[in-house]
Design an enzyme around this catalytic site. Structure first.
Site, PDB file in Angstrom:
ATOM      1  N   ASN A   7      14.946   8.831  22.639  1.00  0.00           N
ATOM      2  CA  ASN A   7      15.257   7.924  23.743  1.00  0.00           C
ATOM      3  C   ASN A   7      15.890   8.770  24.838  1.00  0.00           C
ATOM      4  O   ASN A   7      16.989   9.304  24.657  1.00  0.00           O
ATOM      5  CB  ASN A   7      16.212   6.809  23.285  1.00  0.00           C
ATOM      6  CG  ASN A   7      16.581   5.867  24.436  1.00  0.00           C
ATOM      7  OD1 ASN A   7      16.739   6.299  25.571  1.00  0.00           O
ATOM      8  ND2 ASN A   7      16.709   4.594  24.134  1.00  0.00           N
ATOM      9  N   GLU A  34      12.799   4.371  26.750  1.00  0.00           N
ATOM     10  CA  GLU A  34      13.597   4.171  27.975  1.00  0.00           C
ATOM     11  C   GLU A  34      13.185   5.139  29.090  1.00  0.00           C
ATOM     12  O   GLU A  34      13.999   5.865  29.644  1.00  0.00           O
ATOM     13  CB  GLU A  34      15.099   4.249  27.685  1.00  0.00           C
ATOM     14  CG  GLU A  34      15.628   2.977  27.022  1.00  0.00           C
ATOM     15  CD  GLU A  34      17.113   2.742  27.301  1.00  0.00           C
ATOM     16  OE1 GLU A  34      17.409   2.118  28.349  1.00  0.00           O
ATOM     17  OE2 GLU A  34      17.945   3.142  26.495  1.00  0.00           O
ATOM     18  N   ASP A 145      13.689   4.068  18.885  1.00  0.00           N
ATOM     19  CA  ASP A 145      15.071   3.581  18.970  1.00  0.00           C
ATOM     20  C   ASP A 145      15.073   2.163  18.427  1.00  0.00           C
ATOM     21  O   ASP A 145      14.654   1.238  19.108  1.00  0.00           O
ATOM     22  CB  ASP A 145      15.541   3.629  20.424  1.00  0.00           C
ATOM     23  CG  ASP A 145      16.929   3.038  20.602  1.00  0.00           C
ATOM     24  OD1 ASP A 145      17.534   2.595  19.595  1.00  0.00           O
ATOM     25  OD2 ASP A 145      17.410   3.014  21.746  1.00  0.00           O
ATOM     26  N   ASN A 147      17.719   0.441  17.467  1.00  0.00           N
ATOM     27  CA  ASN A 147      18.934  -0.316  17.809  1.00  0.00           C
ATOM     28  C   ASN A 147      19.472  -1.100  16.610  1.00  0.00           C
ATOM     29  O   ASN A 147      20.041  -2.184  16.765  1.00  0.00           O
ATOM     30  CB  ASN A 147      18.691  -1.243  19.005  1.00  0.00           C
ATOM     31  CG  ASN A 147      18.936  -0.545  20.338  1.00  0.00           C
ATOM     32  OD1 ASN A 147      19.933   0.152  20.516  1.00  0.00           O
ATOM     33  ND2 ASN A 147      18.013  -0.714  21.285  1.00  0.00           N
ATOM     34  N   ASP A 216      18.267   5.597  15.660  1.00  0.00           N
ATOM     35  CA  ASP A 216      16.916   6.119  15.920  1.00  0.00           C
ATOM     36  C   ASP A 216      16.341   6.540  14.576  1.00  0.00           C
ATOM     37  O   ASP A 216      16.936   7.362  13.871  1.00  0.00           O
ATOM     38  CB  ASP A 216      16.990   7.296  16.887  1.00  0.00           C
ATOM     39  CG  ASP A 216      17.607   6.897  18.216  1.00  0.00           C
ATOM     40  OD1 ASP A 216      16.850   6.485  19.103  1.00  0.00           O
ATOM     41  OD2 ASP A 216      18.851   6.956  18.342  1.00  0.00           O
ATOM     42  N   ASP A 245      22.020   9.628  26.061  1.00  0.00           N
ATOM     43  CA  ASP A 245      23.021   9.229  25.061  1.00  0.00           C
ATOM     44  C   ASP A 245      22.450   9.342  23.637  1.00  0.00           C
ATOM     45  O   ASP A 245      23.206   9.290  22.672  1.00  0.00           O
ATOM     46  CB  ASP A 245      23.607   7.833  25.338  1.00  0.00           C
ATOM     47  CG  ASP A 245      22.594   6.796  25.787  1.00  0.00           C
ATOM     48  OD1 ASP A 245      21.403   7.143  25.979  1.00  0.00           O
ATOM     49  OD2 ASP A 245      22.994   5.631  25.952  1.00  0.00           O
ATOM     50  N   HIS A 246      21.135   9.505  23.506  1.00  0.00           N
ATOM     51  CA  HIS A 246      20.488   9.661  22.199  1.00  0.00           C
ATOM     52  C   HIS A 246      20.068  11.118  21.968  1.00  0.00           C
ATOM     53  O   HIS A 246      19.742  11.826  22.917  1.00  0.00           O
ATOM     54  CB  HIS A 246      19.213   8.812  22.115  1.00  0.00           C
ATOM     55  CG  HIS A 246      19.441   7.344  22.184  1.00  0.00           C
ATOM     56  ND1 HIS A 246      19.340   6.516  21.088  1.00  0.00           N
ATOM     57  CD2 HIS A 246      19.763   6.541  23.226  1.00  0.00           C
ATOM     58  CE1 HIS A 246      19.575   5.263  21.455  1.00  0.00           C
ATOM     59  NE2 HIS A 246      19.831   5.247  22.743  1.00  0.00           N
TER      60      HIS A 246
END
Length: 254
Positions: A7, A34, A145, A147, A216, A245-246
């Site tokens: 991501n 994303e 991802d 989530n 993930d 951030d991933h």
DNA sequence: ATGTCAAACCTCGTTTGA
């Protein structure tokens, strides 16, 4: 061969990092989430120059997914067939005999919210579609991802975050229902470092303190499980300046 | 106690989403 998911939280911002990462890690397949760009803004030429074929499904501002592969992907599908969705969240294709499905699962915001209800509907639709894909394609990987955390091992503060978003029983039940189709969590097939996460909030120095979540995932069918020789999170790109951030997750197959 | 990032627009600050 190696397959990976990442991501990138805006491909426009992260493109140089993705190209650097691919140069250092020339995986056969990389799925991205994303993208946060419309299809006309997708940097197709940059990936061609890097030696990758690309399929993408974007939209303005949010979401967006891509499938990069050294060999061209066939039978490409964008989003979940039969599931009406305003969001660009799924891209699938067959690469070297492997059915590759990349997904950016809904965040869900908070239990009880409209967005949480959408997450549950989306997961229902994904599962029923993947059930059929598995029947048609014994070698299948579902990665992206999610989530969702599997259990407390995936959570830096399981007590403080109990039943919060990414950690609720409802979400974990959905994840187990995907496992129930005959899929396996690749990361857990192999020894891992303690506190092994794939996402860290940008706030509160979360990465430095390793306050993260493992959300993930790379799920593999039985046929691919038999070929798996390694799977790990690559934390290195999270140490970049202006990181996503991933972090990427990489699966190695014999 | 607090500490972020990215995109859009009634656009140089504020809102939304994560």
């Amino acid at each position: 061969m190696r397959l990976a998911t990442w991501n990138v939280n805006s491909l426009s911002i992260r493109l140089p990092q993705v190209l650097d990462w691919l140069a250092a890690n020339p995986v056969e397949v990389l799925v991205l989430q994303e993208l946060k760009l419309t299809d006309d803004k997708f940097p197709a030429q940059a990936f061609t120059d890097a030696g990758y074929h690309a399929q993408w499904h974007g939209q303005k501002t949010y979401n967006g997914v891509a499938l990069l592969s050294k060999s061209p992907a066939t039978d490409v599908v964008k989003n979940i067939p039969g599931f009406e969705d305003d969001h660009a969240r799924v891209i699938a294709g067959t690469v070297e005999g492997i059915r590759v499905i990349g997904g950016y699962f809904p965040n869900g915001q908070a239990p009880g919210s409209d967005k949480f209800a959408y997450k549950m509907r989306w997961l229902d639709a994904l599962r029923e579609w993947v059930r059929g894909e598995l029947a048609a394609h014994p070698s299948l990987v579902l990665m992206g991802d999610y989530n969702i955390t599997f259990d407390d091992l995936d959570v830096w503060d399981p007590v403080g975050l109990r039943e919060t978003i990414h950690c609720t029983t409802e979400e974990r039940t959905q994840l187990q229902a995907l496992i129930g189709l005959g899929l396996t969590d690749s990361v857990r097939l192999f020894p891992q470092p303690e506190k092994n996460y794939s996402w860290w909030d940008y706030r509160d120095l979360a990465f430095r303190r390793n306050r993260g979540l493992r959300i993930d995932h790379i799920l593999v069918s039985e046929a691919l499980k038999a070929r798996a020789t390694a799977c790990a999170v690559d934390k290195l790109p999270r140490k970049n300046e202006r990181p996503s951030d991933h972090a990427p997750v990489v699966l190695t197959l014999a």
